[in-house]
Design a protein around this motif. Structure first.
Motif, PDB file in Angstrom:
ATOM      1  N   SER A  42     -12.192 -29.960 -10.412  1.00 34.52           N
ATOM      2  CA  SER A  42     -12.286 -31.331  -9.896  1.00 34.52           C
ATOM      3  C   SER A  42     -12.409 -32.333 -11.035  1.00 34.52           C
ATOM      4  N   ARG A  43     -11.899 -33.529 -10.810  1.00 37.63           N
ATOM      5  CA  ARG A  43     -11.998 -34.567 -11.851  1.00 37.63           C
ATOM      6  C   ARG A  43     -13.430 -35.073 -11.988  1.00 37.63           C
ATOM      7  N   LEU A  44     -14.109 -35.195 -10.864  1.00 33.60           N
ATOM      8  CA  LEU A  44     -15.475 -35.703 -10.867  1.00 33.60           C
ATOM      9  C   LEU A  44     -16.404 -34.640 -10.292  1.00 33.60           C
ATOM     10  N   ASN A  75     -24.662  -9.043   8.789  1.00 31.89           N
ATOM     11  CA  ASN A  75     -23.242  -9.428   8.795  1.00 31.89           C
ATOM     12  C   ASN A  75     -22.913 -10.655   7.945  1.00 31.89           C
ATOM     13  N   LEU A  76     -23.899 -11.276   7.315  1.00 31.94           N
ATOM     14  CA  LEU A  76     -23.654 -12.533   6.599  1.00 31.94           C
ATOM     15  C   LEU A  76     -23.801 -12.343   5.098  1.00 31.94           C
ATOM     16  N   ALA A  77     -23.191 -13.260   4.360  1.00 30.25           N
ATOM     17  CA  ALA A  77     -23.251 -13.234   2.910  1.00 30.25           C
ATOM     18  C   ALA A  77     -23.509 -14.639   2.394  1.00 30.25           C
ATOM     19  N   LYS A  78     -24.110 -14.725   1.224  1.00 31.24           N
ATOM     20  CA  LYS A  78     -24.452 -16.022   0.647  1.00 31.24           C
ATOM     21  C   LYS A  78     -23.233 -16.709   0.037  1.00 31.24           C
ATOM     22  N   SER A  79     -22.562 -15.992  -0.827  1.00 29.45           N
ATOM     23  CA  SER A  79     -21.404 -16.564  -1.519  1.00 29.45           C
ATOM     24  C   SER A  79     -20.150 -15.960  -0.908  1.00 29.45           C
ATOM     25  N   VAL A  80     -19.403 -16.767  -0.168  1.00 27.01           N
ATOM     26  CA  VAL A  80     -18.273 -16.238   0.603  1.00 27.01           C
ATOM     27  C   VAL A  80     -17.000 -16.370  -0.229  1.00 27.01           C
ATOM     28  N   THR A  81     -16.601 -15.254  -0.826  1.00 27.81           N
ATOM     29  CA  THR A  81     -15.467 -15.268  -1.748  1.00 27.81           C
ATOM     30  C   THR A  81     -14.263 -14.526  -1.200  1.00 27.81           C
ATOM     31  N   VAL A  82     -14.236 -14.323   0.131  1.00 27.75           N
ATOM     32  CA  VAL A  82     -13.046 -13.804   0.811  1.00 27.75           C
ATOM     33  C   VAL A  82     -12.765 -14.703   2.001  1.00 27.75           C
ATOM     34  N   GLU A  83     -11.529 -14.618   2.528  1.00 32.79           N
ATOM     35  CA  GLU A  83     -11.193 -15.430   3.685  1.00 32.79           C
ATOM     36  C   GLU A  83     -11.847 -14.865   4.934  1.00 32.79           C
ATOM     37  N   VAL A 143     -24.028 -25.318  -8.624  1.00 34.21           N
ATOM     38  CA  VAL A 143     -23.947 -24.352  -9.721  1.00 34.21           C
ATOM     39  C   VAL A 143     -23.070 -24.910 -10.839  1.00 34.21           C
ATOM     40  N   PRO A 144     -23.666 -25.310 -11.949  1.00 31.72           N
ATOM     41  CA  PRO A 144     -22.871 -25.838 -13.068  1.00 31.72           C
ATOM     42  C   PRO A 144     -21.838 -24.837 -13.549  1.00 31.72           C
ATOM     43  N   GLU A 145     -20.700 -25.375 -13.947  1.00 30.67           N
ATOM     44  CA  GLU A 145     -19.613 -24.587 -14.544  1.00 30.67           C
ATOM     45  C   GLU A 145     -18.972 -23.600 -13.582  1.00 30.67           C
ATOM     46  N   GLN A 205     -22.216 -24.930  -2.145  1.00 27.19           N
ATOM     47  CA  GLN A 205     -23.441 -24.590  -2.836  1.00 27.19           C
ATOM     48  C   GLN A 205     -23.135 -23.782  -4.080  1.00 27.19           C
ATOM     49  N   SER A 206     -22.327 -22.754  -3.934  1.00 29.55           N
ATOM     50  CA  SER A 206     -22.068 -21.832  -5.040  1.00 29.55           C
ATOM     51  C   SER A 206     -21.009 -22.326  -6.016  1.00 29.55           C
ATOM     52  N   GLY A 207     -20.105 -23.199  -5.533  1.00 28.16           N
ATOM     53  CA  GLY A 207     -18.974 -23.600  -6.351  1.00 28.16           C
ATOM     54  C   GLY A 207     -17.892 -22.550  -6.427  1.00 28.16           C
ATOM     55  N   GLU A 208     -18.045 -21.476  -5.650  1.00 29.16           N
ATOM     56  CA  GLU A 208     -17.080 -20.374  -5.678  1.00 29.16           C
ATOM     57  C   GLU A 208     -16.525 -20.065  -4.284  1.00 29.16           C
ATOM     58  N   THR A 209     -16.891 -20.842  -3.264  1.00 25.11           N
ATOM     59  CA  THR A 209     -16.437 -20.574  -1.900  1.00 25.11           C
ATOM     60  C   THR A 209     -14.913 -20.560  -1.865  1.00 25.11           C
ATOM     61  N   LEU A 210     -14.344 -19.406  -1.531  1.00 33.87           N
ATOM     62  CA  LEU A 210     -12.904 -19.232  -1.684  1.00 33.87           C
ATOM     63  C   LEU A 210     -12.110 -20.202  -0.824  1.00 33.87           C
ATOM     64  N   ASP A 211     -12.474 -20.353   0.443  1.00 30.11           N
ATOM     65  CA  ASP A 211     -11.723 -21.250   1.319  1.00 30.11           C
ATOM     66  C   ASP A 211     -11.742 -22.683   0.788  1.00 30.11           C
ATOM     67  N   THR A 212     -12.892 -23.115   0.285  1.00 36.00           N
ATOM     68  CA  THR A 212     -12.995 -24.481  -0.237  1.00 36.00           C
ATOM     69  C   THR A 212     -12.198 -24.628  -1.525  1.00 36.00           C
ATOM     70  N   MET A 213     -12.251 -23.613  -2.384  1.00 35.00           N
ATOM     71  CA  MET A 213     -11.470 -23.646  -3.618  1.00 35.00           C
ATOM     72  C   MET A 213      -9.979 -23.721  -3.315  1.00 35.00           C
ATOM     73  N   GLU A 214      -9.519 -22.910  -2.368  1.00 39.02           N
ATOM     74  CA  GLU A 214      -8.098 -22.913  -2.021  1.00 39.02           C
ATOM     75  C   GLU A 214      -7.694 -24.216  -1.342  1.00 39.02           C
ATOM     76  N   ALA A 215      -8.596 -24.797  -0.546  1.00 45.37           N
ATOM     77  CA  ALA A 215      -8.310 -26.088   0.076  1.00 45.37           C
ATOM     78  C   ALA A 215      -8.156 -27.179  -0.985  1.00 45.37           C
TER      79      ALA A 215
END
Length: 613
Positions: free
Chosen positions: A389-391, A605-613, A380-382, A352-362
């Motif tokens: 990603s290429r596409l 205990n939850l967060a929207k944009s998960v930017t840590v492991e 989230v554009p940009e 959703q955010s385009g910044e999810t750390l685990d997904t970015m690292e994967a």
């Protein structure tokens, strides 16, 4: 997860900082604070106020202490290192250096011992405090604030977004980014930094997205950005199209309710390009999509949380419609195993955010294995993942403020269905007639979702029966099993009722032992080829005294009876049924949470944009 905002101006920036932190509350947090600086070099110290709890409590403290300043930074913290205490809240200060940080520093223990040997004392349990002390250390070595920061980041292992001010340099703030999002907002005679554009929309729409390894110097008159080698670089200026209205609650009680009801519009916006095109086409995914998708012989989907469940639905579609093998993997697991790469597989990342750390690292890991065919489905554009990603296919759901994802999930589903149909067409597996039927199904989907939203009064009555419960089961079969998983996730996220989901056929292989009169069982039972199988599974529940709550279709052939409650969607919508059947489970979770009095938009205990492991 955590939020940063900073500002330097010729006006009081304290209202800007506090408003920015309020705009970042959706990300999830447990404490908040600001640090401000005013006056000439050496004539004033850094002033700080921090509070556990909500931003409003910190705001009241700042007002009581008469905070005003021309330069400042603010932060909402989601605890990782150290408990939820005022001492652990950001900003952290070291001898006139104030700092806020998102992310996790993996070598903080090593740095802590080094700093103790240099005479520094620690007031918190956080990994962040070591950064503040390190910056002060390098200032003492004769560096200016930017130079000190650039020295420090080369010694940090982990992920970070940093914003720093110092009493010795009251006319600028500096920032750095690695692995966590950070942007710079451009104003007239004033400039800003933030984790998210929503934090600074009240001041500017012109933003620069910092890239991996960037550092930046921000003054009233301008911004300088430096790459990993500390050489000044030019970064593109973007004009955000995020609407402030999308960040307002309007007539709804909660953002989650608002976002559930925005789904017809969000879906219509997401499929607009397909409808305008009048066909499924590779061009929908980027300018070189024809080349990338031409010889795809498999699909690998990487995602976390709700996005992972969207990927699970797509697996059924991709294998049944496009005839391609498809695997779906939790990003945080994929990145740490010895995966076998097939360069002809399309790697699809969902975020959703385009910044999810685990997904970015994967994604980075997949590319390191030789995967060149990469596609991001993102809202989230940009943001970082699309840029890597290429596409890309943007879901156009608009800002999603509630922590529990709703419209991001359903728009991901329609994007994945568009991908499925496109791959099928490229492989010669989609006839012209079938393409027309799929396009018509997408065209009618927003209306079908609106009909499902009209079930809200009936679902509200059901919520009363769930309010005293502590456990629940969700069942589904085939392509609707992931919707059961999503329903269970929503219920546990915002009501704190323990909920599990299973393929209905697995009930007798263990979970049936849990079923009794105290265990409500929610069943996703559309009128498809597996309906009779699901009916048999329902009988297994009733035979053990379990109470059934069934979401089905108008044309299914069963009704209510003792212990069996039924809500019917207006009609079966065929292949897109998972999208429509998502709406009732979202509404159920929302109304149960409302009845139980939990914090719907900001569950504990939850967060929207998960930017840590």
């Amino acid at each position: 997860m955590c939020g940063i905002v900073g500002a330097i101006a010729d006006r009081d920036v304290v209202p800007v900082l506090i408003e920015g932190l309020k705009r970042l509350e959706y990300r999830g947090y447990d404490s908040a604070g600001i640090a401000v600086l005013d006056g000439a070099a050496g004539s004033s110290d850094v002033r700080r106020v921090r509070r556990t709890g909500r931003v409003a409590e910190m705001e009241a403290a700042a007002q009581a202490e008469d905070f005003h300043a021309l330069l400042g930074i603010g932060h909402t913290r989601w605890a990782t290192h150290g408990g939820v205490t005022e001492a652990n809240a950001h900003p952290h200060i070291s001898h006139g250096v104030a700092l806020v940080h998102n992310g996790i520093i993996e070598n903080h223990e090593e740095q802590r011992e080094r700093l103790r040997a240099l005479g520094y004392q620690f007031e918190s349990q956080t990994d962040t405090e070591v950064i503040a002390h390190l910056i002060h250390h390098y200032l003492q070595q004769g560096n200016d604030l930017l130079g000190a920061l650039q020295h420090v980041v080369k010694e940090l292992t982990g992920a970070y977004a940093l914003a720093v001010v110092s009493r010795s340099e009251p006319d600028r703030l500096v920032a750095a980014r690695m692995g966590c999002p950070l942007l710079v907002g451009l104003g007239e005679g004033e400039n800003f930094i933030a984790s998210d554009v929503s934090a600074i929309l009240q001041a500017t729409r012109r933003v620069i997205f910092l890239e991996e390894g960037d550092t930046a110097e921000v003054t009233r008159s301008g911004v300088r950005v430096f790459g990993e080698d500390n050489v000044e670089v030019a970064r593109e200026v973007h004009v955000s199209d995020v609407s402030l209205a999308s960040l307002e609650l309007g007539p709804y009680r909660h953002f989650m309710q608002k976002e559930i009801h925005e789904q017809p519009r969000a879906i219509a916006d997401t499929i607009e390009a397909v409808m305008d095109n009048g066909a499924f086409s590779a061009s929908l995914f980027g300018k070189d999509a024809d080349t990338v998708l031409a010889d795809v012989d498999g699909v690998q989907i990487l995602a976390c949380g709700t996005s992972y469940y969207a990927g699970m639905v797509a697996r059924y579609w991709i294998e049944a419609i496009a005839g391609l093998p498809c695997s779906v993997e939790i990003a945080s697991e994929y990145r740490y195993r010895a995966a076998v790469a097939n360069p002809r597989h399309l790697v699809v990342t969902l975020s959703q955010s385009g910044e999810t750390l685990d997904t970015m690292e994967a994604l980075k890991y997949a590319k390191s294995l030789g995967h060149d065919k990469t596609l991001s489905i993102c809202n989230v554009p940009e943001s970082a993942i699309p840029r890597a990603s290429r596409l890309v296919y943007y879901t156009r759901a608009g800002a999603e403020i509630g922590v529990a994802s709703t419209k991001a999930f359903t728009t991901q589903l329609v994007a994945l269905f568009t991908l499925t149909a496109t791959l099928a067409k490229l492989r010669g597996k989609l006839s012209e007639q079938q393409e027309g039927e799929y396009l018509d199904a997408l065209r009618q989907l927003p209306g079908s979702v609106q009909h499902a939203l009209n079930l809200e009064p009936q679902i509200t009555l059901w919520s009363e029966r769930f309010t005293p419960k502590q456990h629940a089961l969700f069942l589904g079969r085939g392509v609707h099993y992931p919707i059961a998983l999503e329903g269970a996730l929503k219920l546990k996220e915002i009501t704190y009722i323990h909920a599990e989901a299973y393929p209905a056929g697995e009930l007798k292989h263990g979970p049936l032992a849990l079923v009794d009169e105290a265990m409500p069982v929610v069943v996703i039972a559309p009128n498809d080829s597996l309906l009779e199988k699901v009916k048999s599974n329902m009988q297994e529940v009733r035979a053990r005294g379990g109470e059934l709550f069934v979401f089905t279709d108008e044309d299914s052939q069963f009704g209510e009876s003792e212990g069996v409650h039924v809500i019917r969607a207006p009609r079966h919508v065929g292949v897109l049924s998972p999208v429509m059947h998502t709406i009732p489970v979202q509404l159920l979770a929302y109304h149960v949470a409302l009845a139980r009095g939990t914090d719907v938009d900001k569950p504990r205990n939850l967060a929207k944009s998960v930017t840590v492991e």
